[in-house]
Design a protein around this motif. Structure first.
Motif, PDB file in Angstrom:
ATOM      1  N   HIS B  80       0.812  -1.204   0.000  1.00  0.00           N
ATOM      2  CA  HIS B  80       0.000   0.000   0.000  1.00  0.00           C
ATOM      3  C   HIS B  80       0.848   1.258   0.000  1.00  0.00           C
ATOM      4  O   HIS B  80       1.938   1.301   0.565  1.00  0.00           O
ATOM      5  CB  HIS B  80      -0.916   0.026   1.228  1.00  0.00           C
ATOM      6  N   MET B  81       0.289   2.261  -0.669  1.00  0.00           N
ATOM      7  CA  MET B  81       0.851   3.588  -0.604  1.00  0.00           C
ATOM      8  C   MET B  81      -0.252   4.454  -0.020  1.00  0.00           C
ATOM      9  O   MET B  81      -1.394   4.392  -0.464  1.00  0.00           O
ATOM     10  CB  MET B  81       1.243   4.054  -2.009  1.00  0.00           C
ATOM     11  N   VAL B  82       0.067   5.216   1.004  1.00  0.00           N
ATOM     12  CA  VAL B  82      -0.933   6.047   1.659  1.00  0.00           C
ATOM     13  C   VAL B  82      -0.635   7.512   1.411  1.00  0.00           C
ATOM     14  O   VAL B  82       0.500   7.959   1.584  1.00  0.00           O
ATOM     15  CB  VAL B  82      -0.951   5.797   3.182  1.00  0.00           C
ATOM     16  N   CYS B  83      -1.656   8.246   0.990  1.00  0.00           N
ATOM     17  CA  CYS B  83      -1.489   9.680   0.761  1.00  0.00           C
ATOM     18  C   CYS B  83      -1.634  10.407   2.089  1.00  0.00           C
ATOM     19  O   CYS B  83      -2.649  10.282   2.762  1.00  0.00           O
ATOM     20  CB  CYS B  83      -2.532  10.205  -0.225  1.00  0.00           C
ATOM     21  N   ARG B  84      -0.614  11.160   2.442  1.00  0.00           N
ATOM     22  CA  ARG B  84      -0.647  11.833   3.742  1.00  0.00           C
ATOM     23  C   ARG B  84      -1.585  13.030   3.721  1.00  0.00           C
ATOM     24  O   ARG B  84      -1.859  13.628   4.750  1.00  0.00           O
ATOM     25  CB  ARG B  84       0.769  12.258   4.147  1.00  0.00           C
ATOM     26  N   ASN B  85      -2.108  13.347   2.543  1.00  0.00           N
ATOM     27  CA  ASN B  85      -3.035  14.475   2.475  1.00  0.00           C
ATOM     28  C   ASN B  85      -4.486  14.016   2.560  1.00  0.00           C
ATOM     29  O   ASN B  85      -5.233  14.473   3.404  1.00  0.00           O
ATOM     30  CB  ASN B  85      -2.810  15.268   1.186  1.00  0.00           C
ATOM     31  N   CYS B  86      -4.872  13.060   1.697  1.00  0.00           N
ATOM     32  CA  CYS B  86      -6.268  12.615   1.690  1.00  0.00           C
ATOM     33  C   CYS B  86      -6.445  11.292   2.423  1.00  0.00           C
ATOM     34  O   CYS B  86      -7.549  10.795   2.547  1.00  0.00           O
ATOM     35  CB  CYS B  86      -6.791  12.500   0.260  1.00  0.00           C
ATOM     36  N   ASN B  87      -5.364  10.698   2.917  1.00  0.00           N
ATOM     37  CA  ASN B  87      -5.413   9.459   3.683  1.00  0.00           C
ATOM     38  C   ASN B  87      -5.927   8.262   2.889  1.00  0.00           C
ATOM     39  O   ASN B  87      -6.279   7.232   3.475  1.00  0.00           O
ATOM     40  CB  ASN B  87      -6.260   9.632   4.949  1.00  0.00           C
ATOM     41  N   GLU B  88      -5.960   8.402   1.580  1.00  0.00           N
ATOM     42  CA  GLU B  88      -6.415   7.305   0.743  1.00  0.00           C
ATOM     43  C   GLU B  88      -5.337   6.225   0.632  1.00  0.00           C
ATOM     44  O   GLU B  88      -4.150   6.530   0.671  1.00  0.00           O
ATOM     45  CB  GLU B  88      -6.747   7.855  -0.648  1.00  0.00           C
ATOM     46  N   PHE B  89      -5.789   4.970   0.497  1.00  0.00           N
ATOM     47  CA  PHE B  89      -4.854   3.875   0.257  1.00  0.00           C
ATOM     48  C   PHE B  89      -4.800   3.564  -1.237  1.00  0.00           C
ATOM     49  O   PHE B  89      -5.835   3.517  -1.895  1.00  0.00           O
ATOM     50  CB  PHE B  89      -5.314   2.598   0.979  1.00  0.00           C
ATOM     51  N   PHE B  90      -3.604   3.322  -1.742  1.00  0.00           N
ATOM     52  CA  PHE B  90      -3.457   2.907  -3.131  1.00  0.00           C
ATOM     53  C   PHE B  90      -2.662   1.616  -3.179  1.00  0.00           C
ATOM     54  O   PHE B  90      -1.707   1.444  -2.414  1.00  0.00           O
ATOM     55  CB  PHE B  90      -2.734   3.989  -3.938  1.00  0.00           C
ATOM     56  N   ASP B  91      -3.063   0.720  -4.052  1.00  0.00           N
ATOM     57  CA  ASP B  91      -2.369  -0.557  -4.140  1.00  0.00           C
ATOM     58  C   ASP B  91      -1.096  -0.427  -4.959  1.00  0.00           C
ATOM     59  O   ASP B  91      -1.076   0.208  -6.010  1.00  0.00           O
ATOM     60  CB  ASP B  91      -3.288  -1.611  -4.755  1.00  0.00           C
ATOM     61  N   ILE B  92      -0.058  -1.057  -4.472  1.00  0.00           N
ATOM     62  CA  ILE B  92       1.253  -1.033  -5.125  1.00  0.00           C
ATOM     63  C   ILE B  92       1.659  -2.485  -5.385  1.00  0.00           C
ATOM     64  O   ILE B  92       1.564  -3.321  -4.488  1.00  0.00           O
ATOM     65  CB  ILE B  92       2.304  -0.383  -4.199  1.00  0.00           C
ATOM     66  N   VAL B  93       2.088  -2.756  -6.596  1.00  0.00           N
ATOM     67  CA  VAL B  93       2.583  -4.104  -6.879  1.00  0.00           C
ATOM     68  C   VAL B  93       4.077  -4.008  -7.164  1.00  0.00           C
ATOM     69  O   VAL B  93       4.502  -3.356  -8.120  1.00  0.00           O
ATOM     70  CB  VAL B  93       1.861  -4.716  -8.098  1.00  0.00           C
ATOM     71  N   LYS B 125      -3.617  13.268  -7.359  1.00  0.00           N
ATOM     72  CA  LYS B 125      -4.706  14.230  -7.221  1.00  0.00           C
ATOM     73  C   LYS B 125      -4.362  15.325  -6.212  1.00  0.00           C
ATOM     74  O   LYS B 125      -4.530  16.513  -6.469  1.00  0.00           O
ATOM     75  CB  LYS B 125      -5.987  13.493  -6.798  1.00  0.00           C
ATOM     76  N   CYS B 126      -3.857  14.891  -5.061  1.00  0.00           N
ATOM     77  CA  CYS B 126      -3.521  15.866  -4.021  1.00  0.00           C
ATOM     78  C   CYS B 126      -2.311  16.699  -4.418  1.00  0.00           C
ATOM     79  O   CYS B 126      -2.232  17.884  -4.096  1.00  0.00           O
ATOM     80  CB  CYS B 126      -3.258  15.157  -2.688  1.00  0.00           C
ATOM     81  N   ARG B 127      -1.372  16.093  -5.119  1.00  0.00           N
ATOM     82  CA  ARG B 127      -0.191  16.837  -5.546  1.00  0.00           C
ATOM     83  C   ARG B 127      -0.609  17.993  -6.461  1.00  0.00           C
ATOM     84  O   ARG B 127      -0.165  19.123  -6.310  1.00  0.00           O
ATOM     85  CB  ARG B 127       0.781  15.921  -6.274  1.00  0.00           C
ATOM     86  N   ASP B 128      -1.522  17.698  -7.403  1.00  0.00           N
ATOM     87  CA  ASP B 128      -2.007  18.736  -8.308  1.00  0.00           C
ATOM     88  C   ASP B 128      -2.689  19.851  -7.531  1.00  0.00           C
ATOM     89  O   ASP B 128      -2.473  21.027  -7.781  1.00  0.00           O
ATOM     90  CB  ASP B 128      -2.998  18.134  -9.311  1.00  0.00           C
ATOM     91  N   ARG B 129      -3.521  19.458  -6.589  1.00  0.00           N
ATOM     92  CA  ARG B 129      -4.251  20.459  -5.817  1.00  0.00           C
ATOM     93  C   ARG B 129      -3.290  21.315  -4.988  1.00  0.00           C
ATOM     94  O   ARG B 129      -3.408  22.533  -4.930  1.00  0.00           O
ATOM     95  CB  ARG B 129      -5.278  19.777  -4.909  1.00  0.00           C
ATOM     96  N   LEU B 130      -2.330  20.667  -4.353  1.00  0.00           N
ATOM     97  CA  LEU B 130      -1.369  21.413  -3.538  1.00  0.00           C
ATOM     98  C   LEU B 130      -0.512  22.324  -4.413  1.00  0.00           C
ATOM     99  O   LEU B 130      -0.165  23.438  -4.027  1.00  0.00           O
ATOM    100  CB  LEU B 130      -0.484  20.426  -2.755  1.00  0.00           C
ATOM    101  N   GLU B 131      -0.208  21.830  -5.604  1.00  0.00           N
ATOM    102  CA  GLU B 131       0.584  22.608  -6.565  1.00  0.00           C
ATOM    103  C   GLU B 131      -0.131  23.919  -6.888  1.00  0.00           C
ATOM    104  O   GLU B 131       0.469  24.983  -6.919  1.00  0.00           O
ATOM    105  CB  GLU B 131       0.767  21.773  -7.840  1.00  0.00           C
ATOM    106  N   ARG B 132      -1.428  23.798  -7.116  1.00  0.00           N
ATOM    107  CA  ARG B 132      -2.219  24.946  -7.528  1.00  0.00           C
ATOM    108  C   ARG B 132      -2.287  26.015  -6.435  1.00  0.00           C
ATOM    109  O   ARG B 132      -2.387  27.202  -6.710  1.00  0.00           O
ATOM    110  CB  ARG B 132      -3.635  24.480  -7.909  1.00  0.00           C
ATOM    111  N   VAL B 133      -2.255  25.564  -5.200  1.00  0.00           N
ATOM    112  CA  VAL B 133      -2.345  26.489  -4.070  1.00  0.00           C
ATOM    113  C   VAL B 133      -1.035  27.248  -3.890  1.00  0.00           C
ATOM    114  O   VAL B 133      -1.015  28.435  -3.573  1.00  0.00           O
ATOM    115  CB  VAL B 133      -2.666  25.710  -2.766  1.00  0.00           C
ATOM    116  N   LYS B 134       0.051  26.547  -4.183  1.00  0.00           N
ATOM    117  CA  LYS B 134       1.374  27.094  -3.875  1.00  0.00           C
ATOM    118  C   LYS B 134       1.699  28.369  -4.640  1.00  0.00           C
ATOM    119  O   LYS B 134       1.132  28.695  -5.638  1.00  0.00           O
ATOM    120  CB  LYS B 134       2.445  26.021  -4.158  1.00  0.00           C
TER     121      LYS B 134
END
Lengths: 134, 134
Positions: B80-93, B125-134
């Motif tokens: 698993h990869m966990v996004c520290r922003n949205c706390n979503e889990f993503f599967d990693i192989v 998704k979160c990276r894009d959003r954070l990018e836009r804010v910066k």
DNA sequence: GTGGTTGCAAAGGCTTTGCAGGCAC
DNA sequence: GTGCCTGCAAAGCCTTTGCAACCAC
């Protein structure tokens, strides 16, 4: 948001968690301990302070299914072993191979910057107890 | 404790989690989904069933600080990869080196039988959003 | 003096549980 | 028929939050 203030409550909470090495305490334990130094402190303040210290990077939260959140003061390169019976955390010191670069190259769309490794099994105390039952 | 019964509720809950691959749903989500098949099911039953299925090894619980417990139907070797922003889990192989034997040899007093590896970072998704804010 | 911080207590969110009726076996 | 399972609702536990008083700066 203004500057953080160094109140006696905040100092005392950080002190308690730092001296709890290997204990991985939860908010209730920190509360009971910190009251020895600051008897008037409230549980709410303990929660708020643990949150703040985590936000500032002084603490790391450890979460387990169905358990209260635990905290750890600093993890200079150590790992954890979790007992599946008593849910206790134990510190493990062992070098790890590089687990990051391969995955980062394979999943460039994720900004991966950390790996967390957790060992699972049964601790000595619980093994003995389970042995006796068997 | 007697034998487990295969009620329609239990079947429906397992079905829902199994078809939620990559979703890592919590009890509330399972509840809302399973009601489509079994409208009369209660949230309590969903919790009890998720517990039971976990106990029996069909499900794996995923816990994150301050978040409701999530479940996953089976993890045939994925990470698993966990996004520290949205706390979503993503599967990693990705293949992993042997992390067990060295630690088991070093800590024989623990019956270590599993390692869990979790990658942390920021999802696209979160990276894009954070990018836009910066 | 100012505004972040605290203590208090109430509220919030997630999860568990007691009980009587229901249903799989 | 037996006893595990369910629905319902209340309770439990951990954590967060609103507010007025407080105190670090």
């Amino acid at each position: 948001m203004g500057m953080k203030r160094l109140t006696k409550q905040r100092k005392a909470v950080l002190e308690v968690v730092r001296h709890a090495r290997g204990h991985h305490p939860d908010a209730a334990w920190v509360y009971s301990e910190v009251r020895k130094a600051v008897p008037s402190i409230s549980l709410g303040t303990v929660y708020r302070t643990l949150d703040a210290l985590t936000e500032e990077g002084y603490l790391v939260p450890l979460s387990r299914p169905g358990e209260a959140l635990r905290y750890e003061a600093n993890l200079d390169g150590h790992l954890h072993m979790v007992c599946r019976n008593c849910n206790e955390f134990f510190d493990i010191v062992h070098p790890l191979p590089d687990l990051l670069s391969g995955v980062k190259a394979k999943y460039p769309e994720f900004d991966i910057d950390n790996v967390q490794v957790e060992y699972q099994g049964v601790c000595p105390k619980c093994r003995d107890r389970l042995e006796r039952v068997k």
